[in-house]
Structure formats: C-alpha cells, structure tokens
Design a protein around this motif. Structure first.
Motif, PDB file in Angstrom:
ATOM      1  N   SER A 131       0.811  -1.214   0.000  1.00 28.41           N
ATOM      2  CA  SER A 131       0.000   0.000   0.000  1.00 28.41           C
ATOM      3  C   SER A 131       0.849   1.272   0.000  1.00 28.41           C
ATOM      4  CB  SER A 131      -0.961   0.005   1.187  1.00 28.41           C
ATOM      5  OG  SER A 131      -0.222  -0.041   2.382  1.00 28.41           O
TER       6      SER A 131
ATOM      7  N   LEU B 145      -3.873  -0.556  -8.192  1.00 32.24           N
ATOM      8  CA  LEU B 145      -5.138  -1.290  -8.213  1.00 32.24           C
ATOM      9  C   LEU B 145      -4.888  -2.754  -7.879  1.00 32.24           C
ATOM     10  CD1 LEU B 145      -6.866   0.105 -11.405  1.00 32.24           C
ATOM     11  CD2 LEU B 145      -7.380   0.660  -9.037  1.00 32.24           C
ATOM     12  N   PHE B 170      -5.909  -1.930  -1.485  1.00 28.31           N
ATOM     13  CA  PHE B 170      -6.494  -0.789  -2.174  1.00 28.31           C
ATOM     14  C   PHE B 170      -7.070   0.218  -1.175  1.00 28.31           C
ATOM     15  CE2 PHE B 170      -9.814   1.546  -4.391  1.00 28.31           C
ATOM     16  CZ  PHE B 170      -9.032   2.108  -5.378  1.00 28.31           C
ATOM     17  N   THR B 173      -4.111   2.024   0.585  1.00 27.90           N
ATOM     18  CA  THR B 173      -3.389   2.946  -0.274  1.00 27.90           C
ATOM     19  C   THR B 173      -4.242   4.169  -0.612  1.00 27.90           C
ATOM     20  OG1 THR B 173      -1.860   2.999  -2.131  1.00 27.90           O
ATOM     21  CG2 THR B 173      -3.928   1.934  -2.538  1.00 27.90           C
TER      22      THR B 173
END
Lengths: 179, 205
Positions: A131, B145, B170, B173
């Motif tokens: 992330s 993605l 996802f 982030t």
C-alpha cells in the motif's frame, strides 16, 4: 476469476501501450520511428543524471541497515507500539519500507514463509508492503532526474503518507481478517 | 531538510554500528551501495529510453494533450500552478496509470518524463515546486489497483486465497493517498517550506 483478470492485465498492459501509442501516432501523421528515436535519446542522460542522488540516498540507507539500526529502532519502539496492537514482526517492515524496497520485500517474504501465507501477520505484512512505495528511493530518482536539491515539504508529506498507510493497513486488516 | 536527514542517517549508522560492533558492515554497506546505485541507474537507461521514445510519439501525436484535457477537472485542483493543457498533465496521468496497473518498470520512466515537463515550469531550478512535491507525494503513496508482486508471493507460498489482500491494499493505499495529498496541500503554504526559504538555505550552507 480475479487471478485470471490480474494475469490478463499484467500480460497485456505493456504490449497494449507498445502497439497503441505508435498506432495512434501513425493515424495522426507522426513519423513514429523518428519521434521514438528522438525521445529515446533522453533516456541515457536521465539515467546518468540520477546517479549522484541515488548514491547519496542508497549509501545512507545501506549504512543504516549494515549497522543494525533498523532492528534496534524496532526493538526500542516495540513496547510502545505493541500497546496499540502493532505486532512486533511488522515493526521492522514498517521502518524499512520507506528506506529500502528490496530490504522490505525480503522481510515480507520471510514473514510469509515463517507464519504461512494465510496467517494474519502475512496478510498484514503484504498489505502494508503493497500500500505504499519506497519514499526515499522515489525521492532520489524523481528529484535527481531534474536536479532538485531542495525537496521542501516533499519528504515530510511522503513520510506522513507512509505512516498513514501503515495505520490504515493495521486497522483494515484487523477488521477484515481479525488477528 | 534533506541536508539534516541525510547527515542524521549517516551519523546514526556510524554511531550505532560502532556500538553494535558492526562498523565493518557499515563500511562494506557504504561501498556496496555506492556500486549498486550505479548498477540501478545504468539498468534504468534502456527501459527509460524505451518509454521516453514512446512518450515522444504520444506527445507529437497530441495524445498527451488529449489525456491532459480529459482529466483536467481533477488535475487542475491538485496542480493549480500547471496550465490545464500543459504536457506535464498528460505525462503525470500516464505515470499514475502505469502505477495503478502495477507496471513499475514503465511508471518510473513516465514519472521522470513528467518531472522533466514540470521542471520546464520551474522558475527556481534546484528547488522543488508545489506541483513537483504533490506529484512526488502521489508516487510515494504508491497507488496500485493490483498488488501483483504481493499476490504472486502469496500464491507462490501456497496461499489458498492469494487475492484477498487486493481489497485491503487498495483501501489502505487510497486512505494514505488522500492524507498525503492533504498533507502536501497543507505543508506547501507553511513559511518554513516556502520556495524563498529553501533558496535562502541553499545560499547560507
């Protein structure tokens, strides 16, 4: 299903760019070969221009890792962070992540191996790794390419985003996977 | 800021290495890292030339400007100092797209192209503009993605469900991107981080 879709995208995305852009160019009357070569010339200069910036950042990060400073910092922070539910195993990864991409990938791979890929720790580590990006590397390469020496607030904003992504990963994984 | 951070990292490394009895490792790491920096940079040249070449076609054909125009409503807010139809908008969009698709070896060259475009708007060479810092924040937040690397690591380790991390990644982030963008917007107006202050710091040291 999802895995097939991912496979499809990663298989075809680059070929699609490679054929799509020149094809569009031809349709708009661009001399594609000449344009390509003209643009590609810059590649070498950029590669060489980032060297001093990369050396500066990577030696500092390399020395820190060599000294064992990252493990030490993780050791110090552990009593504080375990109280808010941050597993000790994740801490070294969190500190390594903005500094070194290969270093943090090594930690994740190790955690996946020791705890099993379907464990909470492995899923949290994978989420925390994926992330965010290696902030200092991105900084050195992107700013180095255009000779930026004064980063202003970019470092702080980048590190803040890293911290947020770690906290978000922890909270979301707890909610979704449970410890 | 980088002056302080860089010096601090090196001092900490030497002091901690000395206490840990790992000073030889510190020396070796410094020499090895210096060498591998050049390997990394040289390794980037080929793929950089490839994407710079493609981007030149995209630019000459008007594709970059077209993309810039399509996404202008969003980009204008994030990058108010960049004219809406400037090539930088298009190349930044290309970089962000490559990042989202997880094409990291395309994303870096495209990002560097975007930085070069942004630098053409920079009145103070050597000092980052607000747009550059914002763009860098987007890149360090690592919007993706599909975390393809992680999914394949999980799959290789024998996971029963390697794709479960896609959703959590996802979400994490996206949240960090929003906070990062807000932080960049907030920090850019602080006097400590002003362009004038950065330029002055350069002269003093």
């Amino acid at each position: 299903m999802i895995q097939n879709a991912i496979g499809f995208v990663s298989l075809w995305a680059i070929p699609a760019f490679l054929v799509g852009i020149p094809l569009y160019g031809v349709c708009r009357g661009v001399k594609v070969y000449e344009s390509f070569v003209e643009g590609a010339k810059e590649g070498f200069q950029v590669g060489v221009r980032i060297i001093p910036y990369l050396v500066a950042i990577l030696i500092a990060v390399g020395m820190l890792r060599g000294a064992g400073a990252i493990d030490l910092l993780a050791h110090w922070l552990d009593p504080v962070l375990s109280r808010v539910g941050m597993p000790a195993e994740i801490l070294a990864l969190a500190i390594m992540r903005p500094l070194s991409g290969s270093g943090s990938l090594g930690i994740v791979t190790e955690l996946v191996k020791t705890h099993g890929p379907d464990s909470f720790i492995a899923r949290l580590a994978a989420t925390a790794y994926a992330s965010t990006e290696t902030t200092f590397y991105v900084l050195a390469v992107y700013f180095g390419a255009v000779g930026i020496k004064k980063a202003r607030h970019a470092v702080l904003a980048g590190l803040f985003a890293d911290l947020v992504s770690l906290i978000a990963a922890l909270i979301i994984c707890r909610l979704v996977f449970g410890p | 800021m980088l002056n302080v951070i860089w010096l601090a990292l090196i001092i900490v490394a030497v002091v901690v290495g000395g206490i840990n009895g790992k000073i030889e490792d510190v020396t070796r790491a410094a020499i090895d890292s210096a060498g591998s920096s050049v390997t990394i940079a040289i390794g980037l040249i080929g793929v950089m030339a490839l994407w710079m070449g493609l981007m030149k076609i995209a630019e000459d054909s008007g594709l970059v400007r077209l993309l810039a125009k399509i996404i202008a409503p969003v980009m204008r807010r994030l990058f108010p100092d960049v004219p809406a139809d400037h090539p930088a908008m298009g190349s930044m969009l290309m970089n962000i797209t490559a990042n989202m698709l997880g094409l990291s070896n395309a994303a870096t060259p495209l990002g560097l192209k975007a930085m070069a475009d942004l630098d053409r708007l920079n009145p103070t060479p050597g000092v980052a503009t607000n747009a550059m810092c914002m763009f860098l924040t987007i890149n360090t937040a690592g919007v993706q993605l599909i975390p393809a690397t992680m999914v394949s690591i999980m799959a290789a380790a024998g996971s029963k469900d390697p794709t479960v991390i896609i959703g959590t990644t996802f979400a994490a982030t996206a949240i960090s991107l929003l906070f990062g963008l807000a932080a960049a917007k907030f920090l850019e107006v602080l006097p400590v981080f002003s362009v004038e202050n950065a330029a002055r710091e350069g002269k003093a040291s």
